[in-house]
Design a protein around this motif. Structure first.
Motif, PDB file in Angstrom:
ATOM      1  N   HIS A   1      36.879  32.944  36.550  1.00  0.00           N
ATOM      2  CA  HIS A   1      36.962  34.249  37.215  1.00  0.00           C
ATOM      3  C   HIS A   1      36.575  35.322  36.211  1.00  0.00           C
ATOM      4  O   HIS A   1      37.297  35.572  35.253  1.00  0.00           O
ATOM      5  CB  HIS A   1      38.375  34.497  37.760  1.00  0.00           C
ATOM      6  CG  HIS A   1      38.631  33.743  39.019  1.00  0.00           C
ATOM      7  ND1 HIS A   1      38.125  34.150  40.231  1.00  0.00           N
ATOM      8  CD2 HIS A   1      39.294  32.600  39.251  1.00  0.00           C
ATOM      9  CE1 HIS A   1      38.483  33.290  41.172  1.00  0.00           C
ATOM     10  NE2 HIS A   1      39.193  32.338  40.606  1.00  0.00           N
TER      11      HIS A   1
ATOM     12  N   ILE B   1      35.730  38.916  34.536  1.00  0.00           N
ATOM     13  CA  ILE B   1      36.363  40.235  34.492  1.00  0.00           C
ATOM     14  C   ILE B   1      35.392  41.176  33.793  1.00  0.00           C
ATOM     15  O   ILE B   1      34.880  40.857  32.712  1.00  0.00           O
ATOM     16  CB  ILE B   1      37.699  40.174  33.715  1.00  0.00           C
ATOM     17  CG1 ILE B   1      38.679  39.226  34.438  1.00  0.00           C
ATOM     18  CG2 ILE B   1      38.308  41.561  33.560  1.00  0.00           C
ATOM     19  CD1 ILE B   1      39.919  38.908  33.625  1.00  0.00           C
TER      20      ILE B   1
ATOM     21  N   GLU C   1      38.465  42.162  38.398  1.00  0.00           N
ATOM     22  CA  GLU C   1      38.162  40.727  38.478  1.00  0.00           C
ATOM     23  C   GLU C   1      37.082  40.432  39.528  1.00  0.00           C
ATOM     24  O   GLU C   1      36.973  41.133  40.523  1.00  0.00           O
ATOM     25  CB  GLU C   1      39.437  39.946  38.819  1.00  0.00           C
ATOM     26  CG  GLU C   1      39.986  40.324  40.185  1.00  0.00           C
ATOM     27  CD  GLU C   1      41.361  39.737  40.503  1.00  0.00           C
ATOM     28  OE1 GLU C   1      41.822  38.826  39.795  1.00  0.00           O
ATOM     29  OE2 GLU C   1      41.959  40.217  41.488  1.00  0.00           O
TER      30      GLU C   1
ATOM     31  N   VAL D   1      43.251  42.888  37.741  1.00  0.00           N
ATOM     32  CA  VAL D   1      43.208  41.466  38.127  1.00  0.00           C
ATOM     33  C   VAL D   1      44.304  41.222  39.170  1.00  0.00           C
ATOM     34  O   VAL D   1      45.177  40.394  39.015  1.00  0.00           O
ATOM     35  CB  VAL D   1      43.323  40.521  36.900  1.00  0.00           C
ATOM     36  CG1 VAL D   1      42.077  40.652  36.017  1.00  0.00           C
ATOM     37  CG2 VAL D   1      44.574  40.778  36.076  1.00  0.00           C
TER      38      VAL D   1
END
Ligand SMILES: [Zn+2]
Length: 277
Positions: A3, A5, A12, A125
């Motif tokens: 994932h 960022i 995110e 996030v």
């Protein structure tokens, strides 16, 4: 899969094999891509680089409210607010990094029941935060859903006003983003009410003043009508204290500060004070 960022805003994105070509939040005119260009990181890399979360009470005068920060700071550098209620806790404007320290500290305070950001710059996030707390709902205003880099079944769209738990109400005020919102916490400020304003309504350095902007880093103003609408949307609610998203506070008479600041702002953008320019 990773994932991704964004290195600049710390929002995110999905778990694609390669990072996205660009971050739509940062290429938008309200944010910026630094001269050094787009970078991508991951929570694992951030932990390895020494970032840690810190959870601390706002103070004895405001029981039930904690600040959650990341040090060294990440992304835009927001300071999240953790609101404790009898029906569970709200994490407002989640940071762009979460770790076991955060999970341990917040679990000791009753965990999380809901997560919400005032606007897309503050998404952080948020899905990762949710997963760290068993998949609690992440409330996203419908008007700003298109800015979600990471979608997930924990995301709950809302619009207008929404009560995620008794004692807390989200109000869509618009302005900075069409879905820009505030949260009214009725038990805050000794029961007089606290407004968690994000930067829908931003405290400024002068005591008892706030401002309103389309873009803070690029200093793009809003119109008089947009500012009037923001103030009108919060007018029905009681609040005496106002918390911005970077630790600044209007400690008392915040509702009057919002009205007074809006009048000043509207006067300036309408030419009332042009003789002074
Ligand atoms: Zn970004």
């Amino acid at each position: 899969m990773t994932h991704w960022i964004c290195g600049t805003c710390s929002v995110e994105y999905a778990d694609t094999p390669e990072p996205p070509a660009s971050c739509p939040i940062c290429t938008d005119e309200r944010q910026y891509v630094p001269p050094t260009g787009q970078t991508w990181t991951t929570t694992k890399d951030r932990a390895a680089a020494g970032h840690r979360t810190h959870v601390e009470p706002v103070g004895a005068h405001e029981p039930g409210l904690h600040r959650v920060s990341v040090q060294p700071t990440v992304g835009i550098g927001q300071v999240s607010l953790l609101v404790q209620t009898e029906a569970g806790n709200l994490l407002w404007d989640p940071t762009g990094f979460v770790d076991q320290d955060a999970v341990d500290a917040i679990s000791a305070l009753g965990g999380l029941a809901a997560i919400a950001a005032s606007h897309p710059h503050m998404f952080g996030v948020q899905v990762e935060w949710s997963h760290a707390f068993g998949g609690v709902p992440v409330y996203v205003n419908e008007a700003d859903q298109r800015w979600l880099g990471r979608t997930d079944e924990v995301v709950r769209p809302w619009s207008g006003t929404h009560e995620p738990m008794p004692g807390v109400r989200f109000v869509q005020a618009g302005g900075h983003f069409p879905g820009s919102s505030v949260a009214i916490w009725a038990a805050g400020a000794g029961g007089r009410g606290a407004l968690l304003s994000g930067d829908t309504i931003a405290p400024v350095t002068g005591r008892g003043w706030v401002t309103f902007m389309r873009s803070y880093p690029n200093s793009i103003p809003l119109s008089a009508a947009a500012v009037r609408r923001i103030v009108d949307r919060v007018e029905p609610y009681d609040f005496d204290r106002l918390y911005g998203n970077f630790g600044a506070v209007v400690e008392a008479d915040a509702k009057a500060a919002v009205r007074r600041s809006a009048d000043r702002y509207i006067g300036w953008v309408s030419g009332d004070f042009d003789a002074d320019t």
